[in-house]
Design a protein around this motif. Structure first.
Motif, PDB file in Angstrom:
ATOM      1  N   ARG A  75       1.315  -8.179  -5.166  1.00  0.00           N
ATOM      2  CA  ARG A  75       2.297  -7.902  -5.941  1.00  0.00           C
ATOM      3  C   ARG A  75       2.969  -7.201  -5.248  1.00  0.00           C
ATOM      4  NH1 ARG A  75      -3.154  -7.568  -7.856  1.00  0.00           N
ATOM      5  NH2 ARG A  75      -3.760  -5.213  -7.088  1.00  0.00           N
ATOM      6  N   GLU A  76       4.453  -6.916  -6.117  1.00  0.00           N
ATOM      7  CA  GLU A  76       4.917  -5.431  -5.469  1.00  0.00           C
ATOM      8  C   GLU A  76       5.464  -5.420  -7.399  1.00  0.00           C
ATOM      9  OE1 GLU A  76       9.063  -7.369  -3.908  1.00  0.00           O
ATOM     10  OE2 GLU A  76       8.236  -9.496  -3.936  1.00  0.00           O
ATOM     11  N   GLY A  77       5.144  -3.458  -6.758  1.00  0.00           N
ATOM     12  CA  GLY A  77       5.776  -2.565  -7.428  1.00  0.00           C
ATOM     13  C   GLY A  77       6.768  -1.152  -7.767  1.00  0.00           C
ATOM     14  N   VAL A  78       6.265  -0.614  -8.575  1.00  0.00           N
ATOM     15  CA  VAL A  78       7.023   1.381  -7.811  1.00  0.00           C
ATOM     16  C   VAL A  78       6.036   2.514  -8.139  1.00  0.00           C
ATOM     17  CG1 VAL A  78       9.082   2.507  -8.273  1.00  0.00           C
ATOM     18  CG2 VAL A  78       9.133   0.343  -8.545  1.00  0.00           C
TER      19      VAL A  78
ATOM     20  N   TRP B 198       3.882  -2.234  -2.554  1.00  0.00           N
ATOM     21  CA  TRP B 198       3.598  -3.854  -1.985  1.00  0.00           C
ATOM     22  C   TRP B 198       1.226  -4.026  -1.852  1.00  0.00           C
ATOM     23  CZ3 TRP B 198       6.173  -7.667   1.199  1.00  0.00           C
ATOM     24  CH2 TRP B 198       7.632  -7.429   0.830  1.00  0.00           C
ATOM     25  N   THR B 199       1.158  -4.000  -3.049  1.00  0.00           N
ATOM     26  CA  THR B 199      -0.480  -4.190  -2.638  1.00  0.00           C
ATOM     27  C   THR B 199      -0.490  -6.092  -2.654  1.00  0.00           C
ATOM     28  OG1 THR B 199      -0.621  -3.096  -4.520  1.00  0.00           O
ATOM     29  CG2 THR B 199      -3.051  -3.844  -3.965  1.00  0.00           C
TER      30      THR B 199
ATOM     31  N   HIS C 260      11.354   0.033   6.095  1.00  0.00           N
ATOM     32  CA  HIS C 260      10.890   1.809   6.431  1.00  0.00           C
ATOM     33  C   HIS C 260       9.312   1.561   6.098  1.00  0.00           C
ATOM     34  CE1 HIS C 260      10.793   4.776   9.229  1.00  0.00           C
ATOM     35  NE2 HIS C 260      11.040   5.892   8.395  1.00  0.00           N
ATOM     36  N   CYS C 261       8.198   1.263   6.358  1.00  0.00           N
ATOM     37  CA  CYS C 261       6.903   2.125   5.775  1.00  0.00           C
ATOM     38  C   CYS C 261       6.116   2.024   6.438  1.00  0.00           C
ATOM     39  CB  CYS C 261       6.711  -0.303   5.174  1.00  0.00           C
ATOM     40  SG  CYS C 261       6.513  -0.865   7.049  1.00  0.00           S
TER      41      CYS C 261
ATOM     42  N   ARG D 174      -2.213  -1.908   1.465  1.00  0.00           N
ATOM     43  CA  ARG D 174      -0.870  -1.342   0.549  1.00  0.00           C
ATOM     44  C   ARG D 174       0.081  -0.410   1.206  1.00  0.00           C
ATOM     45  NH1 ARG D 174      -0.696   4.450  -0.570  1.00  0.00           N
ATOM     46  NH2 ARG D 174       0.617   4.307  -3.036  1.00  0.00           N
ATOM     47  N   ILE D 175       0.912  -1.568   1.053  1.00  0.00           N
ATOM     48  CA  ILE D 175       2.520  -1.295   1.675  1.00  0.00           C
ATOM     49  C   ILE D 175       3.319  -0.381   1.072  1.00  0.00           C
ATOM     50  CG2 ILE D 175       4.320  -1.987   3.336  1.00  0.00           C
ATOM     51  CD1 ILE D 175       2.687  -4.607   3.309  1.00  0.00           C
ATOM     52  N   LEU D 176       4.029   0.481   1.529  1.00  0.00           N
ATOM     53  CA  LEU D 176       4.687   1.309   0.626  1.00  0.00           C
ATOM     54  C   LEU D 176       5.490   1.585   1.340  1.00  0.00           C
ATOM     55  CD1 LEU D 176       2.699   4.906   0.038  1.00  0.00           C
ATOM     56  CD2 LEU D 176       3.389   3.179  -1.427  1.00  0.00           C
ATOM     57  N   ILE D 177       7.340   0.702   1.299  1.00  0.00           N
ATOM     58  CA  ILE D 177       8.332   0.923   1.729  1.00  0.00           C
ATOM     59  C   ILE D 177       9.526   1.591   1.251  1.00  0.00           C
ATOM     60  CG2 ILE D 177       9.967  -1.031   1.620  1.00  0.00           C
ATOM     61  CD1 ILE D 177       8.394  -3.026   1.542  1.00  0.00           C
TER      62      ILE D 177
END
Length: 225
Positions: A57-60, A68-69, A7-8, A80-83
């Motif tokens: 790049r995976e982050g928070v 995810w960027t 869900h993103c 830019r993916i916000l999960i």
């Protein structure tokens, strides 16, 4: 290949801006570096994507949301993916793909051009058929009269997808010091105007070939005029 169903929300910034609101989607991360966002409709086309080479790049975020960027290697484009929630996350090793098995006419056209490389240009000689790259085989690898490498992509009807395919092959092949510089020839029985424009813009030569002439059916001695 990594497959993530999540869900993103997706935001693209580059030559234009695009926004995909929060929804459940499939995120594909391929070994060639590409990242594609798919929905459950819309046929085979992704909703948004980033072509290789790119970096993931995976982050928070400060709010604790998975972020995810994806950045492009040669441009300032960013995906830019916000999960919000991960429903599935798996990785699979697919190995080397042998490539699309072409139908009889296209395969025969490739065989004929391999035997008669002069139809592609004076001084052209064959190095090998089905030259393998990391993303699939180039139909013909040739040398021109100046002994420079030439990648040839062959289609029955040449459209934009074929030009894009050859562009990807050329990008990879020109990284190989043993091959570069490599130029491209897009060969087909018919080339659509849009494909010709795109090929010319990318420095790819277009060659229209006559299947019957290559087969020897169209014999000039049998013509009345």
């Amino acid at each position: 290949m990594r497959l993530v169903i999540a869900h993103c929300q997706v935001d693209y910034a580059g030559r234009l801006a695009a926004h995909l609101p929060l929804a459940t989607r499939l995120i594909m991360v391929k070994n060639d570096g590409s990242v594609l966002i798919h929905s459950d409709g819309g046929s085979y086309k992704p909703l948004n994507w980033m072509s290789p080479p790119c970096t993931l790049r995976e982050g928070v975020t400060p709010e604790g949301v998975i972020e995810w960027t994806v950045t492009a290697g040669k441009t300032d484009d960013t995906l830019r993916i916000l999960i919000d929630e991960v429903l599935h996350d798996s990785a699979h090793e697919l190995g080397i793909d042998p490539g699309l098995q072409k139908d009889g006419v296209e395969k025969h056209l490739q065989e004929l051009l391999a035997e008669h490389t002069a139809a592609l240009g004076p001084g052209m000689s064959l190095v090998r058929r089905e030259f393998m790259t990391a993303i699939g085989p180039v139909d013909l690898l040739c040398k021109d009269a100046a002994n420079a490498s030439v990648a040839v992509e062959i289609k029955r009807r040449g459209d934009i997808d074929g030009v894009e395919q050859l562009t990807r092959y050329l990008e990879l092949m020109n990284r190989d010091p043993a091959l570069r510089p490599v130029r491209g020839i897009f060969a087909a029985q018919e080339i659509k105007p849009q494909a010709r424009v795109l090929a010319t813009d990318r420095g790819i030569e277009c060659v229209v070939v006559n299947y019957d002439e290559l087969r020897g059916i169209d014999d000039p001695s049998l013509r009345l005029f």
